[in-house]
Design a protein around this motif. Structure first.
Motif, short mmCIF file in Angstrom:
data_model
loop_
_atom_site.label_atom_id
_atom_site.label_comp_id
_atom_site.label_asym_id
_atom_site.label_seq_id
_atom_site.Cartn_x
_atom_site.Cartn_y
_atom_site.Cartn_z
N VAL A 58 0.84 -1.19 0.00
CA VAL A 58 0.00 0.00 0.00
C VAL A 58 0.88 1.25 0.00
N ASP A 67 1.87 0.39 4.26
CA ASP A 67 1.44 -0.88 4.84
C ASP A 67 1.72 -2.01 3.85
N THR A 68 1.79 -3.22 4.36
CA THR A 68 1.86 -4.42 3.53
C THR A 68 0.89 -5.45 4.11
N VAL A 69 0.25 -6.18 3.22
CA VAL A 69 -0.65 -7.25 3.65
C VAL A 69 -0.17 -8.51 2.94
N LYS A 75 -4.04 -8.66 7.72
CA LYS A 75 -4.90 -7.48 7.54
C LYS A 75 -4.07 -6.22 7.71
N SER A 76 -4.55 -5.17 7.03
CA SER A 76 -3.86 -3.88 7.13
C SER A 76 -4.05 -3.30 8.52
N LYS A 77 -3.21 -2.36 8.87
CA LYS A 77 -3.27 -1.75 10.20
C LYS A 77 -4.62 -1.11 10.47
N ILE A 113 -2.27 0.49 -4.64
CA ILE A 113 -2.09 -0.80 -3.99
C ILE A 113 -1.50 -1.71 -5.06
#
Length: 195
Positions: A58, A67-69, A75-77, A113
């Motif tokens: 992300v 962020d990374t998933v 799940k994202s933060k 993303i």
């Protein structure tokens, strides 16, 4: 009707959707390549499973990773992006791994993303067959776009696609750039180059 994309083609998801887009899912599927030639058929491929990992990186509107998933963070933060979990084999029909995105909950500064796929075990893409990435409406399960991956080779990663927001509308771009790495962290520089 779903759009079949080639490398570097993109599509507006709003134009493909029959309603206002609120939630989408990115699905990835693959099979183990069948042995070919006389010796391949006699001796087999040496593996009956391929462990590929779908991940989402992300980016904010400045191109920074926020962020990374992936299989180690499902799940994202903020909870807007959720991973289906790790598929260790690629067996079965349909999506092997998926990443669901609640577009209404994404922070306003999220602009891209990037969907990546990598081999944690180091298996190369020449051992993969029938690989694809697709995006569909989560609520209706209606496919919006698909990207069939025909690029096999000795690479262990792939920047599959980029989901981008501009003026409140989302586009899905098929990328298909080869990369190398065992985890999503190894693919960040390749993903950054794709946005």
């Amino acid at each position: 009707m779903s759009v079949s994309l080639s490398k570097n083609q993109s599509v507006s998801l709003a134009k493909q959707s029959s309603s206002t887009l609120s939630a989408i899912t990115l699905g990835v599927g693959w099979d183990v390549a069948k042995p070919s030639g006389f010796f391949g058929k006699v001796f087999g491929s040496g593996s009956d499973s391929i462990d590929l990992d779908a991940s989402a990186i992300v980016f904010d509107n400045r191109g920074n990773v926020v962020d990374t998933v992936w299989f180690r963070q499902l799940k994202s933060k903020d909870g807007s992006i959720r991973h289906s979990g790790d598929n260790l084999t690629g067996e079965g029909e349909g999506d092997d791994e998926s990443i669901a995105i609640d577009l209404t909950r994404l922070p306003a500064n999220v602009e891209h993303i990037v969907l990546t796929v990598n081999s944690f075990r180091g298996q190369t893409f020449d051992k993969v067959d029938n690989a694809y990435g697709r995006v569909f409406e989560t609520n209706s399960n209606r496919e919006l776009a698909r990207f069939n991956i025909s690029d096999s080779g000795a690479h262990t990663g792939l920047v599959l696609a980029v989901l981008s927001r501009a003026g409140g509308e989302w586009t899905f771009k098929a990328v298909g750039d080869r990369a190398n790495g065992r985890t999503v962290n190894d693919l960040v520089s390749s993903a950054t180059a794709a946005i």
